[in-house]
Design a protein around this motif. Structure first.
Motif, PDB file in Angstrom:
ATOM      1  N   GLU A   1      -0.168  14.348   3.393  1.00  0.00           N
ATOM      2  CA  GLU A   1       0.513  13.685   2.283  1.00  0.00           C
ATOM      3  C   GLU A   1      -0.139  12.357   1.924  1.00  0.00           C
ATOM      4  O   GLU A   1      -0.138  11.946   0.760  1.00  0.00           O
ATOM      5  N   TYR A   2      -0.706  11.707   2.918  1.00  0.00           N
ATOM      6  CA  TYR A   2      -1.295  10.377   2.696  1.00  0.00           C
ATOM      7  C   TYR A   2      -2.446  10.449   1.690  1.00  0.00           C
ATOM      8  O   TYR A   2      -2.578   9.573   0.826  1.00  0.00           O
ATOM      9  N   TYR A   3      -3.272  11.463   1.802  1.00  0.00           N
ATOM     10  CA  TYR A   3      -4.489  11.526   1.001  1.00  0.00           C
ATOM     11  C   TYR A   3      -4.393  12.504  -0.159  1.00  0.00           C
ATOM     12  O   TYR A   3      -5.405  13.006  -0.652  1.00  0.00           O
ATOM     13  N   LEU A   4      -3.181  12.749  -0.627  1.00  0.00           N
ATOM     14  CA  LEU A   4      -3.001  13.590  -1.805  1.00  0.00           C
ATOM     15  C   LEU A   4      -3.681  12.963  -3.022  1.00  0.00           C
ATOM     16  O   LEU A   4      -3.748  11.743  -3.157  1.00  0.00           O
ATOM     17  N   GLN A   5      -4.141  13.818  -3.927  1.00  0.00           N
ATOM     18  CA  GLN A   5      -4.758  13.315  -5.149  1.00  0.00           C
ATOM     19  C   GLN A   5      -3.786  12.447  -5.950  1.00  0.00           C
ATOM     20  O   GLN A   5      -4.191  11.494  -6.623  1.00  0.00           O
ATOM     21  N   GLN A   6      -2.486  12.764  -5.876  1.00  0.00           N
ATOM     22  CA  GLN A   6      -1.493  11.967  -6.611  1.00  0.00           C
ATOM     23  C   GLN A   6      -1.422  10.530  -6.097  1.00  0.00           C
ATOM     24  O   GLN A   6      -0.912   9.652  -6.787  1.00  0.00           O
ATOM     25  N   ARG A   7      -1.923  10.284  -4.891  1.00  0.00           N
ATOM     26  CA  ARG A   7      -1.912   8.943  -4.314  1.00  0.00           C
ATOM     27  C   ARG A   7      -3.340   8.401  -4.335  1.00  0.00           C
ATOM     28  O   ARG A   7      -3.836   7.840  -3.349  1.00  0.00           O
ATOM     29  N   ASP A   8      -4.001   8.511  -5.486  1.00  0.00           N
ATOM     30  CA  ASP A   8      -5.435   8.240  -5.539  1.00  0.00           C
ATOM     31  C   ASP A   8      -5.794   6.767  -5.652  1.00  0.00           C
ATOM     32  O   ASP A   8      -6.970   6.418  -5.752  1.00  0.00           O
ATOM     33  N   GLN A   9      -4.790   5.882  -5.626  1.00  0.00           N
ATOM     34  CA  GLN A   9      -5.077   4.448  -5.576  1.00  0.00           C
ATOM     35  C   GLN A   9      -4.553   3.823  -4.290  1.00  0.00           C
ATOM     36  O   GLN A   9      -4.411   2.604  -4.190  1.00  0.00           O
ATOM     37  N   GLY A  10      -4.272   4.649  -3.307  1.00  0.00           N
ATOM     38  CA  GLY A  10      -3.890   4.168  -1.995  1.00  0.00           C
ATOM     39  C   GLY A  10      -2.468   3.650  -1.928  1.00  0.00           C
ATOM     40  O   GLY A  10      -1.664   3.859  -2.835  1.00  0.00           O
ATOM     41  N   THR A  11      -2.169   2.953  -0.849  1.00  0.00           N
ATOM     42  CA  THR A  11      -0.807   2.476  -0.594  1.00  0.00           C
ATOM     43  C   THR A  11      -0.745   0.973  -0.361  1.00  0.00           C
ATOM     44  O   THR A  11       0.318   0.458  -0.041  1.00  0.00           O
ATOM     45  N   LEU A  12      -1.863   0.282  -0.490  1.00  0.00           N
ATOM     46  CA  LEU A  12      -1.880  -1.158  -0.213  1.00  0.00           C
ATOM     47  C   LEU A  12      -0.863  -1.872  -1.094  1.00  0.00           C
ATOM     48  O   LEU A  12      -0.804  -1.635  -2.305  1.00  0.00           O
ATOM     49  N   MET A  13      -0.071  -2.751  -0.482  1.00  0.00           N
ATOM     50  CA  MET A  13       0.965  -3.447  -1.235  1.00  0.00           C
ATOM     51  C   MET A  13       1.162  -4.844  -0.654  1.00  0.00           C
ATOM     52  O   MET A  13       0.991  -5.069   0.546  1.00  0.00           O
ATOM     53  N   CYS A  14       1.528  -5.767  -1.540  1.00  0.00           N
ATOM     54  CA  CYS A  14       1.773  -7.153  -1.148  1.00  0.00           C
ATOM     55  C   CYS A  14       3.243  -7.486  -1.401  1.00  0.00           C
ATOM     56  O   CYS A  14       3.840  -6.988  -2.357  1.00  0.00           O
ATOM     57  N   HIS A  15       3.794  -8.367  -0.541  1.00  0.00           N
ATOM     58  CA  HIS A  15       5.204  -8.732  -0.647  1.00  0.00           C
ATOM     59  C   HIS A  15       5.327 -10.251  -0.653  1.00  0.00           C
ATOM     60  O   HIS A  15       4.882 -10.927   0.277  1.00  0.00           O
ATOM     61  N   TYR A  16       5.935 -10.757  -1.731  1.00  0.00           N
ATOM     62  CA  TYR A  16       6.115 -12.197  -1.884  1.00  0.00           C
ATOM     63  C   TYR A  16       7.494 -12.467  -2.464  1.00  0.00           C
ATOM     64  O   TYR A  16       7.803 -12.019  -3.575  1.00  0.00           O
ATOM     65  N   ARG A  17       8.332 -13.146  -1.699  1.00  0.00           N
ATOM     66  CA  ARG A  17       9.685 -13.498  -2.125  1.00  0.00           C
ATOM     67  C   ARG A  17      10.457 -12.277  -2.638  1.00  0.00           C
ATOM     68  O   ARG A  17      11.055 -12.311  -3.708  1.00  0.00           O
ATOM     69  N   HIS A  18      10.366 -11.178  -1.901  1.00  0.00           N
ATOM     70  CA  HIS A  18      11.063  -9.936  -2.241  1.00  0.00           C
ATOM     71  C   HIS A  18      10.559  -9.311  -3.551  1.00  0.00           C
ATOM     72  O   HIS A  18      11.259  -8.519  -4.177  1.00  0.00           O
ATOM     73  N   HIS A  19       9.342  -9.647  -3.947  1.00  0.00           N
ATOM     74  CA  HIS A  19       8.664  -8.983  -5.054  1.00  0.00           C
ATOM     75  C   HIS A  19       7.482  -8.221  -4.459  1.00  0.00           C
ATOM     76  O   HIS A  19       6.744  -8.751  -3.625  1.00  0.00           O
ATOM     77  N   ALA A  20       7.293  -6.980  -4.879  1.00  0.00           N
ATOM     78  CA  ALA A  20       6.158  -6.168  -4.440  1.00  0.00           C
ATOM     79  C   ALA A  20       5.137  -6.081  -5.573  1.00  0.00           C
ATOM     80  O   ALA A  20       5.502  -5.874  -6.732  1.00  0.00           O
ATOM     81  N   HIS A  21       3.870  -6.239  -5.234  1.00  0.00           N
ATOM     82  CA  HIS A  21       2.806  -6.150  -6.236  1.00  0.00           C
ATOM     83  C   HIS A  21       1.506  -5.758  -5.528  1.00  0.00           C
ATOM     84  O   HIS A  21       1.419  -5.804  -4.298  1.00  0.00           O
ATOM     85  N   PRO A  22       0.440  -5.393  -6.270  1.00  0.00           N
ATOM     86  CA  PRO A  22      -0.748  -4.832  -5.634  1.00  0.00           C
ATOM     87  C   PRO A  22      -1.926  -5.787  -5.451  1.00  0.00           C
ATOM     88  O   PRO A  22      -3.007  -5.337  -5.066  1.00  0.00           O
ATOM     89  N   ASP A  23      -1.773  -7.090  -5.708  1.00  0.00           N
ATOM     90  CA  ASP A  23      -2.927  -7.993  -5.735  1.00  0.00           C
ATOM     91  C   ASP A  23      -3.064  -8.781  -4.432  1.00  0.00           C
ATOM     92  O   ASP A  23      -2.361  -9.771  -4.223  1.00  0.00           O
ATOM     93  N   PRO A  24      -3.990  -8.399  -3.540  1.00  0.00           N
ATOM     94  CA  PRO A  24      -4.141  -9.113  -2.266  1.00  0.00           C
ATOM     95  C   PRO A  24      -4.853 -10.453  -2.398  1.00  0.00           C
ATOM     96  O   PRO A  24      -4.983 -11.179  -1.401  1.00  0.00           O
ATOM     97  N   PHE A  25      -5.337 -10.787  -3.597  1.00  0.00           N
ATOM     98  CA  PHE A  25      -6.007 -12.071  -3.789  1.00  0.00           C
ATOM     99  C   PHE A  25      -5.042 -13.171  -4.223  1.00  0.00           C
ATOM    100  O   PHE A  25      -5.428 -14.330  -4.351  1.00  0.00           O
TER     101      PHE A  25
END
Length: 391
Positions: A265-289
């Protein structure tokens, strides 16, 4: 990317800039490129500045995310009940717990409180070890657990251990490598971090990947160009170390609760941008920079890779299931009923909290539980919802 997130204080922004400069200096020293895993390691664990080693609040309503122990003491009480059951059924299992990455110390507090109250009818726990890499979190834990003399802190896994090892949301906090399937002829690329501009902005830079990184991905040759995902060499290495420790102790179990999937399930084509996620003040977003050191950066766990690493190192796979099934079989429902339902003022908040842990729409299905060990088995009822065949 323009993120609409709460503004950090001037002091926090200053600390973030110091970490940014530290990482930029390392990138320059490494000829303009570091792996994403190294970047993530510095984000989270750089001394005094990293997310887990700095001074910002991380857990609960004032932090960036909430974990199960912060939601309800029933979570820790349930693990205390299971620990007692395992100790009673396995005479070779020493009455001690080792928790890796104890966060605020809430889980340890709840387990030890349950045991001290006799609610689990337990034999006295000889020791509760905490392996904590963050000096700042260790200080918070020491304050939280000051009334429990059996708690001891360690800087690393011991060479040998017999007992129960707990890891709640630990594997997802270990640095991951990012790999990308390039255009035709490029093959797999390893994504790293470089610098651009006068302000040393962080940017992604890709270079050919070591084929050994790709072996974690099943059917990697069937994916299409542009597929981005994570691989987990640090967590795999941790599982090898865990196995060596438990085998040296001759009888022990490691129980890991985290969000993730089996590899299929991890490497399904539907998950083609991975699972990396950032959490800041109970907000989730994808920018690790964004604001280095002030936000958590995580990736989902590939439980197949974790189980395979344990098996390859000589441990037994004792079980793999959803958090909901695990907690219910471990007795969380019975613990809830210690508060009479007629006492709505006390019962309803606890019932609602338990619902968050076990509901498929909340944490119950996304979170999984992997149990590995040597010299013992889980109680038979845990096999009713076992999903090891999906690994």
């Amino acid at each position: 990317m323009q993120l609409q997130l709460p503004e950090a204080s001037v002091e926090a922004q200053r600390a973030s800039r110091l970490l940014h400069n530290l990482i930029a200096t390392e990138i320059r020293l490494q000829q303009g490129w570091i792996s994403f895993a190294r970047y993530m390691e510095l984000l989270l664990y750089a001394p005094d500045l990293g997310y887990y080693s700095g001074g910002a609040a991380k857990l609960g309503k004032d932090g960036d995310f909430t974990t199960a122990p912060e939601i309800t003491p029933l979570f820790g009480a349930t693990l205390a009940q299971l620990t007692t059951e395992l100790l009673a059924s396995s005479p070779a299992l020493k009455p001690q717990i080792l928790e890796f990455g104890a966060g605020s110390g809430q889980l340890a507090f709840d387990i030890l409180s349950e045991l001290a109250a006799g609610g689990a009818a337990a034999q006295p726990l000889q020791a509760y070890y905490i392996v904590e890499l963050s000096a700042e979190l260790r200080a918070r834990q020491q304050l939280k657990l000051r009334d429990f003399p059996q708690v001891q802190w360690l800087d690393r896994l011991p060479a040998a251990f017999s007992g129960v090892v707990l890891g709640n949301e630990v594997l997802d906090a270990m640095p991951v490598e990012l790999v990308l399937l390039g255009e035709q002829g490029q093959g797999w690329l390893q994504r790293g971090v470089g610098l651009v501009g006068e302000n040393d902005q962080f940017v992604y830079i890709d270079r050919p990947a070591d084929p050994a990184l790709i072996t974690q991905i099943p059917d990697a040759d069937t994916l299409v160009p542009g597929h981005l995902t994570e691989v987990h060499p640090v967590a795999i290495g941790f599982m090898h170390s865990l196995a060596a420790m438990l085998k040296a102790g001759q009888c022990g179990v490691g129980i890991f609760l985290d969000y993730g999937f089996p590899a299929a399930e991890y490497y399904l084509q539907q998950r083609d941008q991975g699972t990396l996620m950032c959490h800041y003040r109970h907000h989730a977003h994808p920018d690790p920079f964004y604001l280095p050191g002030l936000q958590d950066v995580t990736a989902h766990v590939d439980f197949t890779a974790m189980a395979r690493a344990a098996l390859d190192s000589g441990l037994d796979l004792l079980g793999y299931t959803s958090q909901a099934a695990f907690l219910l079989e471990a007795g969380i429902g019975q613990l809830l009923l210690r508060t009479p339902p007629e006492n709505a003022l006390q019962y309803l908040p606890q019932a609602n909290a338990m619902q968050k842990l076990v509901s498929p729409a909340e944490m119950g299905e996304l979170f999984k539980v992997l149990a590995v060990g040597v010299g013992l088995e889980l109680p038979g009822r845990f096999s009713r919802h076992d999903r090891s065949h999906r690994l």
